[in-house]
Design a protein around this motif. Structure first.
Motif, PDB file in Angstrom:
ATOM      1  N   VAL A 116       0.859  -1.173   0.000  1.00  0.00           N
ATOM      2  CA  VAL A 116       0.000   0.000   0.000  1.00  0.00           C
ATOM      3  C   VAL A 116       0.895   1.223   0.000  1.00  0.00           C
ATOM      4  O   VAL A 116       1.860   1.305   0.755  1.00  0.00           O
ATOM      5  CB  VAL A 116      -0.924   0.021   1.226  1.00  0.00           C
ATOM      6  CG1 VAL A 116      -1.783   1.274   1.206  1.00  0.00           C
ATOM      7  CG2 VAL A 116      -1.794  -1.224   1.261  1.00  0.00           C
ATOM      8  N   GLY A 117       0.578   2.204  -0.849  1.00  0.00           N
ATOM      9  CA  GLY A 117       1.422   3.379  -0.941  1.00  0.00           C
ATOM     10  C   GLY A 117       2.505   3.169  -1.969  1.00  0.00           C
ATOM     11  O   GLY A 117       2.348   2.440  -2.922  1.00  0.00           O
ATOM     12  N   ALA A 118       3.653   3.819  -1.786  1.00  0.00           N
ATOM     13  CA  ALA A 118       4.687   3.750  -2.796  1.00  0.00           C
ATOM     14  C   ALA A 118       6.048   4.009  -2.180  1.00  0.00           C
ATOM     15  O   ALA A 118       6.166   4.599  -1.115  1.00  0.00           O
ATOM     16  CB  ALA A 118       4.418   4.768  -3.905  1.00  0.00           C
ATOM     17  N   ILE A 119       7.073   3.542  -2.848  1.00  0.00           N
ATOM     18  CA  ILE A 119       8.447   3.892  -2.531  1.00  0.00           C
ATOM     19  C   ILE A 119       8.866   4.962  -3.528  1.00  0.00           C
ATOM     20  O   ILE A 119       8.541   4.885  -4.709  1.00  0.00           O
ATOM     21  CB  ILE A 119       9.361   2.661  -2.648  1.00  0.00           C
ATOM     22  CG1 ILE A 119       8.973   1.610  -1.597  1.00  0.00           C
ATOM     23  CG2 ILE A 119      10.815   3.054  -2.476  1.00  0.00           C
ATOM     24  CD1 ILE A 119       9.741   0.330  -1.734  1.00  0.00           C
ATOM     25  N   GLU A 120       9.596   5.965  -3.073  1.00  0.00           N
ATOM     26  CA  GLU A 120      10.035   7.015  -3.975  1.00  0.00           C
ATOM     27  C   GLU A 120      11.553   7.116  -3.931  1.00  0.00           C
ATOM     28  O   GLU A 120      12.145   7.287  -2.878  1.00  0.00           O
ATOM     29  CB  GLU A 120       9.402   8.354  -3.600  1.00  0.00           C
ATOM     30  CG  GLU A 120       9.687   9.445  -4.620  1.00  0.00           C
ATOM     31  CD  GLU A 120       8.803  10.665  -4.428  1.00  0.00           C
ATOM     32  OE1 GLU A 120       9.177  11.726  -4.941  1.00  0.00           O
ATOM     33  OE2 GLU A 120       7.757  10.533  -3.768  1.00  0.00           O
ATOM     34  N   GLN A 121      12.174   6.942  -5.101  1.00  0.00           N
ATOM     35  CA  GLN A 121      13.611   7.026  -5.238  1.00  0.00           C
ATOM     36  C   GLN A 121      13.933   8.015  -6.357  1.00  0.00           C
ATOM     37  O   GLN A 121      13.500   7.832  -7.487  1.00  0.00           O
ATOM     38  CB  GLN A 121      14.214   5.651  -5.563  1.00  0.00           C
ATOM     39  CG  GLN A 121      14.015   4.602  -4.471  1.00  0.00           C
ATOM     40  CD  GLN A 121      14.839   4.889  -3.239  1.00  0.00           C
ATOM     41  OE1 GLN A 121      15.833   5.595  -3.302  1.00  0.00           O
ATOM     42  NE2 GLN A 121      14.418   4.356  -2.102  1.00  0.00           N
ATOM     43  N   ALA A 122      14.679   9.075  -6.031  1.00  0.00           N
ATOM     44  CA  ALA A 122      15.095  10.078  -7.026  1.00  0.00           C
ATOM     45  C   ALA A 122      13.893  10.618  -7.788  1.00  0.00           C
ATOM     46  O   ALA A 122      13.961  10.832  -8.989  1.00  0.00           O
ATOM     47  CB  ALA A 122      16.116   9.474  -7.977  1.00  0.00           C
ATOM     48  N   GLY A 123      12.801  10.815  -7.077  1.00  0.00           N
ATOM     49  CA  GLY A 123      11.620  11.365  -7.712  1.00  0.00           C
ATOM     50  C   GLY A 123      10.801  10.368  -8.498  1.00  0.00           C
ATOM     51  O   GLY A 123       9.832  10.740  -9.160  1.00  0.00           O
ATOM     52  N   VAL A 124      11.162   9.081  -8.459  1.00  0.00           N
ATOM     53  CA  VAL A 124      10.431   8.036  -9.169  1.00  0.00           C
ATOM     54  C   VAL A 124       9.612   7.232  -8.167  1.00  0.00           C
ATOM     55  O   VAL A 124      10.161   6.675  -7.213  1.00  0.00           O
ATOM     56  CB  VAL A 124      11.391   7.103  -9.937  1.00  0.00           C
ATOM     57  CG1 VAL A 124      10.605   5.996 -10.636  1.00  0.00           C
ATOM     58  CG2 VAL A 124      12.213   7.894 -10.943  1.00  0.00           C
ATOM     59  N   GLU A 125       8.302   7.189  -8.358  1.00  0.00           N
ATOM     60  CA  GLU A 125       7.441   6.360  -7.506  1.00  0.00           C
ATOM     61  C   GLU A 125       7.483   4.920  -7.993  1.00  0.00           C
ATOM     62  O   GLU A 125       7.404   4.659  -9.196  1.00  0.00           O
ATOM     63  CB  GLU A 125       6.009   6.880  -7.532  1.00  0.00           C
ATOM     64  CG  GLU A 125       5.807   8.212  -6.840  1.00  0.00           C
ATOM     65  CD  GLU A 125       4.338   8.576  -6.737  1.00  0.00           C
ATOM     66  OE1 GLU A 125       3.501   7.684  -6.980  1.00  0.00           O
ATOM     67  OE2 GLU A 125       4.041   9.729  -6.435  1.00  0.00           O
ATOM     68  N   ILE A 126       7.601   3.984  -7.051  1.00  0.00           N
ATOM     69  CA  ILE A 126       7.645   2.558  -7.378  1.00  0.00           C
ATOM     70  C   ILE A 126       6.524   1.854  -6.625  1.00  0.00           C
ATOM     71  O   ILE A 126       6.467   1.920  -5.394  1.00  0.00           O
ATOM     72  CB  ILE A 126       9.000   1.938  -7.002  1.00  0.00           C
ATOM     73  CG1 ILE A 126      10.158   2.717  -7.648  1.00  0.00           C
ATOM     74  CG2 ILE A 126       9.046   0.477  -7.434  1.00  0.00           C
ATOM     75  CD1 ILE A 126      11.525   2.271  -7.168  1.00  0.00           C
ATOM     76  N   HIS A 127       5.633   1.226  -7.342  1.00  0.00           N
ATOM     77  CA  HIS A 127       4.532   0.459  -6.746  1.00  0.00           C
ATOM     78  C   HIS A 127       4.674  -1.005  -7.168  1.00  0.00           C
ATOM     79  O   HIS A 127       5.135  -1.297  -8.271  1.00  0.00           O
ATOM     80  CB  HIS A 127       3.172   0.973  -7.230  1.00  0.00           C
ATOM     81  CG  HIS A 127       2.915   2.413  -6.919  1.00  0.00           C
ATOM     82  ND1 HIS A 127       2.078   2.815  -5.905  1.00  0.00           N
ATOM     83  CD2 HIS A 127       3.387   3.541  -7.497  1.00  0.00           C
ATOM     84  CE1 HIS A 127       2.040   4.133  -5.875  1.00  0.00           C
ATOM     85  NE2 HIS A 127       2.825   4.604  -6.832  1.00  0.00           N
ATOM     86  N   GLY A 128       4.256  -1.911  -6.320  1.00  0.00           N
ATOM     87  CA  GLY A 128       4.322  -3.319  -6.668  1.00  0.00           C
ATOM     88  C   GLY A 128       3.207  -4.116  -6.021  1.00  0.00           C
ATOM     89  O   GLY A 128       2.620  -3.693  -5.025  1.00  0.00           O
ATOM     90  N   ILE A 130       5.117  -4.619 -11.244  1.00  0.00           N
ATOM     91  CA  ILE A 130       5.844  -3.514 -10.645  1.00  0.00           C
ATOM     92  C   ILE A 130       5.811  -2.356 -11.636  1.00  0.00           C
ATOM     93  O   ILE A 130       5.969  -2.566 -12.843  1.00  0.00           O
ATOM     94  CB  ILE A 130       7.297  -3.915 -10.292  1.00  0.00           C
ATOM     95  CG1 ILE A 130       7.990  -2.780  -9.539  1.00  0.00           C
ATOM     96  CG2 ILE A 130       8.089  -4.329 -11.524  1.00  0.00           C
ATOM     97  CD1 ILE A 130       9.316  -3.194  -8.908  1.00  0.00           C
ATOM     98  N   ASN A 131       5.566  -1.152 -11.127  1.00  0.00           N
ATOM     99  CA  ASN A 131       5.496  -0.005 -12.021  1.00  0.00           C
ATOM    100  C   ASN A 131       6.320   1.153 -11.487  1.00  0.00           C
ATOM    101  O   ASN A 131       6.583   1.265 -10.287  1.00  0.00           O
ATOM    102  CB  ASN A 131       4.044   0.416 -12.281  1.00  0.00           C
ATOM    103  CG  ASN A 131       3.296   0.762 -11.021  1.00  0.00           C
ATOM    104  OD1 ASN A 131       3.620   1.738 -10.332  1.00  0.00           O
ATOM    105  ND2 ASN A 131       2.278  -0.035 -10.683  1.00  0.00           N
TER     106      ASN A 131
END
Length: 295
Positions: free
Chosen positions: A20-32, A63-64
């Motif tokens: 639930v939610g997202a991980i954000e790395q260098a301005g990139v959201e990662i959902h899985g 994964i997106n």
């Protein structure tokens, strides 16, 4: 070996993402997301799986990555893998990948590989954690035809029109094409009664959606539709002859949903018309509907 390696890498990436939610790395959201199911029927195999003996061939994972380039422009891509009996077979595919430019609230443009609207729930059906039933109602969302009407390569215009006290209207219009993978497609399984599929050839697809979020909180209604013209499917019949099936299809879905806190009631009605030519012309009409309630 490469397929297994990529599958393991994809699994590890998804397992590291928050559900639930997202991980954000260098301005990139990662959902899985990932899910594993078990299918069993007391008689008759269903959904192209060996369900009479029980089957674990029922899983989905994806994964997106989404990046906002500025206030109006964003890009994204999703890698996806699924298995349902003979379809999918855990092949890793690009599920969607597009650029999205939002000029105004009432006008935006997308281009690339997109999800095609079909009822209220077609575009997020990959993530079974967002709904109560394991499968969406098969009368409107037949699982065996899932890859047939889910994707479109092309362009889209969309927007939200705010009507003050009369609610909000959402609209979408899409045009493009899409050829499913004949080796892992549910359509291939459906066509086995005619012969072995040699090649798919799909023409232009037209799709649209209009949705009204009414002034009554939690109540929305809408209609989606698509037309597929100039479909050409090359077959090798059981007698060894090569033939081409020409087909056209038109589908419309009318939807109604009411949500109150954790309660949701929904109903949808599908109308479908298909015309085929394989030696001789034939056509048929189909309709499907359901009423559901979930808490």
């Amino acid at each position: 070996m490469l397929k297994k390696f990529l599958s393991i890498c994809l699994f590890l990436l998804i397992a590291s993402a928050e559900p639930v939610g997202a991980i954000e790395q260098a301005g990139v959201e990662i959902h899985g997301f990932i899910s594993q199911g078990f299918l069993w029927s007391d008689r008759n195999n269903c959904l192209s799986a060996e369900t009479e003996d029980g089957s674990f061939e029922f899983n989905e994972m994806g994964i997106n990555f989404i990046k906002e380039l500025n206030d109006r422009l964003r890009v994204g891509i999703q890698f996806f893998s699924r298995d349902l009996g003979r379809t999918g077979n855990n092949e890793i595919v690009v599920d969607w990948a597009y650029g999205d430019y939002r000029w105004k609230d009432w006008l935006g443009i997308r281009a690339g590989l997109m999800k095609m609207p079909h009822g209220f729930y077609n575009e997020n059906r990959d993530q079974d954690m967002v709904r109560n039933p394991v499968f969406l109602p098969q009368s409107v969302y037949p699982e065996i035809e899932r890859d047939y009407y889910t994707h479109i390569w092309g362009g889209e215009i969309y927007g939200n029109i705010f009507l003050d006290r009369f609610g909000t209207v959402l609209y979408r219009g899409l045009i493009g094409t899409y050829n499913p993978d004949k080796d892992n497609s549910g359509i291939t399984a459906l066509l086995e009664r005619y012969g072995k599929v040699k090649e798919f050839g799909y023409g232009i697809r037209y799709s649209g959606e209009i949705q009204w979020d009414t002034p009554l909180k939690g109540l929305r209604c809408g209609a989606t539709g698509y037309a597929m013209n100039d479909i050409a499917i090359d077959l090798i019949t059981q007698a060894g002859r090569e033939m081409t099936m020409d087909a056209k299809r038109w589908v419309t879905v009318y939807s109604l949903e009411y949500t109150f806190e954790n309660f949701k009631a929904a109903s949808e009605y599908l109308l479908q018309y298909t015309k085929t030519m394989l030696g001789s012309e034939s056509s048929f009409h189909a309709e499907g509907y359901y009423l559901s309630a979930a808490y």
